[in-house]
Design a protein around this motif. Structure first.
Motif, short mmCIF file in Angstrom:
data_model
loop_
_atom_site.label_atom_id
_atom_site.label_comp_id
_atom_site.label_asym_id
_atom_site.label_seq_id
_atom_site.Cartn_x
_atom_site.Cartn_y
_atom_site.Cartn_z
N GLU A 1 0.84 -1.19 0.00
CA GLU A 1 0.00 0.00 0.00
C GLU A 1 0.88 1.25 0.00
OE1 GLU A 1 -3.93 -1.55 2.48
OE2 GLU A 1 -2.44 -0.27 3.47
N VAL A 2 0.49 2.20 -0.82
CA VAL A 2 1.14 3.51 -0.84
C VAL A 2 0.02 4.55 -0.79
CG1 VAL A 2 2.67 5.08 -2.07
CG2 VAL A 2 3.09 2.61 -2.17
N GLU A 3 0.00 5.35 0.28
CA GLU A 3 -1.02 6.38 0.45
C GLU A 3 -0.35 7.74 0.59
OE1 GLU A 3 -3.27 5.40 3.87
OE2 GLU A 3 -4.13 3.56 3.03
N ASP B 1 -11.10 10.87 2.66
CA ASP B 1 -10.62 12.04 3.40
C ASP B 1 -9.50 12.76 2.67
OD1 ASP B 1 -8.92 9.95 3.64
OD2 ASP B 1 -8.51 10.20 5.79
N GLY B 2 -9.36 12.52 1.39
CA GLY B 2 -8.33 13.17 0.59
C GLY B 2 -7.13 12.27 0.37
N GLY B 3 -6.37 12.58 -0.65
CA GLY B 3 -5.20 11.77 -0.96
C GLY B 3 -5.53 10.65 -1.93
N PHE B 4 -4.50 9.86 -2.24
CA PHE B 4 -4.62 8.81 -3.24
C PHE B 4 -4.00 7.54 -2.66
CE2 PHE B 4 -3.69 6.61 -7.25
CZ PHE B 4 -4.87 6.83 -7.95
N ARG B 5 -4.59 6.41 -3.03
CA ARG B 5 -4.09 5.14 -2.51
C ARG B 5 -3.85 4.16 -3.66
NH1 ARG B 5 -7.61 1.27 1.37
NH2 ARG B 5 -6.75 2.53 3.08
N VAL B 6 -2.72 3.45 -3.55
CA VAL B 6 -2.42 2.33 -4.42
C VAL B 6 -2.33 1.10 -3.51
CG1 VAL B 6 -0.73 1.24 -5.93
CG2 VAL B 6 -1.19 3.70 -6.12
N ARG B 7 -3.14 0.07 -3.81
CA ARG B 7 -3.16 -1.13 -2.97
C ARG B 7 -3.07 -2.36 -3.87
NH1 ARG B 7 -6.67 -4.80 -0.14
NH2 ARG B 7 -6.06 -4.99 2.05
#
Length: 377
Positions: free
Chosen positions: A320-322, A357-363
């Protein structure tokens, strides 16, 4: 084992043919008393024995069988069961592809049969046995020829299909290799050049000697790593034959990757849980996914913080990268497409998107065993 079976089958055939011919001679002659009958028996045994080498020497064995037929007829003044030996020999001649020789042997045997049959035939009797024998031989030659042509056509069709499959497999492997190289080059160049661009922009917009020195140091390190990976990739492409295996990056280099991607205005935190040893392809995929995700953070997110998590989950490894970026992400580019291709090739799954809640996630979820391509989870 197959050769032993073939020799056993061949010997059994010779014995059966010899037995049929000998029993036929005994019945036809009502015993073996005269010298001519003993000579005919010898012709039967010699020609039957020659059948054992009919596959290696089909034409000589056919000639021997024809000579035995002629000798049998001359000795006993009638055709006999020795024709079984000749039929087997003629079948082999045709089956081995000597059609012209087979036709010649067949015509000669008809003449020999007719001569032998003429001894016991009255002048007013039709030679039906000779015609029957000729028709029998024609049926053997035509039937075997047709079967042989069908077999050869089928063999050629199978060979063509096999060759086509080999060509398709070669094209598929070449396409996969091109895609792999394209993904690797995209990941390497995209990450390092983005890092160089960000650091150069920071040095230009903030003329602080300390920060400029830090940015130049980061640029030097990024350009050095870029050149090293490019040399390794191009070196593999230039090699002929079996390429040398170049050590691929993996979990052991994640700390270096995170450290070089971090900047004063971007804090990257790592939460790495110890996992058991991963297959090389999975280890590389974990590194490339984190690398591409951090590249997107640096280029697009406008984030001040990011977290990288790698942890085991049963038989899988989760990556995971957030980030906390506020910019709206654009349309998915080749970076996300490349990540998805890597994950799917290993039988895993990938989810990307904005967080509530904002931001981007790669999972990404990858099987630790390295599943074959196309197996979706």
């Amino acid at each position: 084992m197959s050769g032993w079976r073939g020799r056993t089958t061949n010997a059994a055939l010779v014995l059966v043919v010899a037995l049929v011919a000998v029993v036929g001679l005994l019945v036809q002659s009502r015993g073996i008393d005269a010298a001519a009958e003993w000579a005919a028996l010898l012709a039967v045994l010699l020609s039957s024995g020659a059948l054992y080498v009919r596959r290696r020497h089909p034409v000589p064995v056919g000639v021997v069988a024809l000579a035995a037929v002629g000798a049998y007829g001359a000795l006993l003044h009638r055709p006999g069961p020795i024709m079984v030996v000749f039929v087997v020999a003629l079948y082999t001649v045709v089956d081995e592809g000597h059609l012209a020789v087979a036709i010649g042997l067949g015509l000669a045997s008809v003449v020999a049969f007719a001569v032998a049959d003429s001894y016991n035939r009255s002048p007013n009797t039709m030679n039906g046995a000779t015609l029957l024998h000729a028709g029998w031989l024609v049926a053997v030659i035509v039937g075997v020829t047709r079967n042989r042509r069908a077999y050869l056509a089928e063999a050629q069709a199978r060979a063509a299909v096999a060759e086509q499959r080999m060509e398709e497999e070669a094209r598929r492997r070449a396409t996969e290799e091109r895609l792999r190289i394209a993904r690797d080059l995209h990941d390497v160049l995209g990450h390092h050049l983005s890092l160089i661009n960000v650091q150069a922009s920071a040095a230009l917009h903030r003329p602080d000697p300390a920060r400029s020195e830090q940015a130049l140091t980061a640029i030097k390190q990024a350009s050095k790593e870029t050149l090293q990976e490019l040399r390794a990739t191009l070196g593999v492409l230039r090699q002929e034959g079996e390429p040398t295996v170049v050590p691929a990056p993996g979990l052991t280099r994640l700390d270096d990757l995170i450290r070089t991607a971090a900047r004063p205005e971007l804090e990257i935190r790592a939460e790495l849980t110890e996992t058991r040893s991963l297959p090389p392809e999975v280890d590389l995929a974990v590194f490339r996914i984190v690398q591409e995700a951090l590249t997107n953070v640096a280029r697009h997110a406008g984030a001040t913080g990011a977290v990288v998590r790698v942890r085991p989950d049963d038989d899988d490894v989760l990556v995971e990268v957030e980030d906390d970026g506020s910019r709206q992400p654009g349309a998915p580019g080749s970076g996300i497409r490349g990540m998805r291709e890597r994950v799917q090739a290993l039988g895993g799954s990938l989810m990307t998107g904005s967080q509530p809640d904002g931001g981007f996630r790669v999972r990404a979820r990858l099987p630790m065993r390295g599943s074959p391509a196309g197996e979706q989870r």
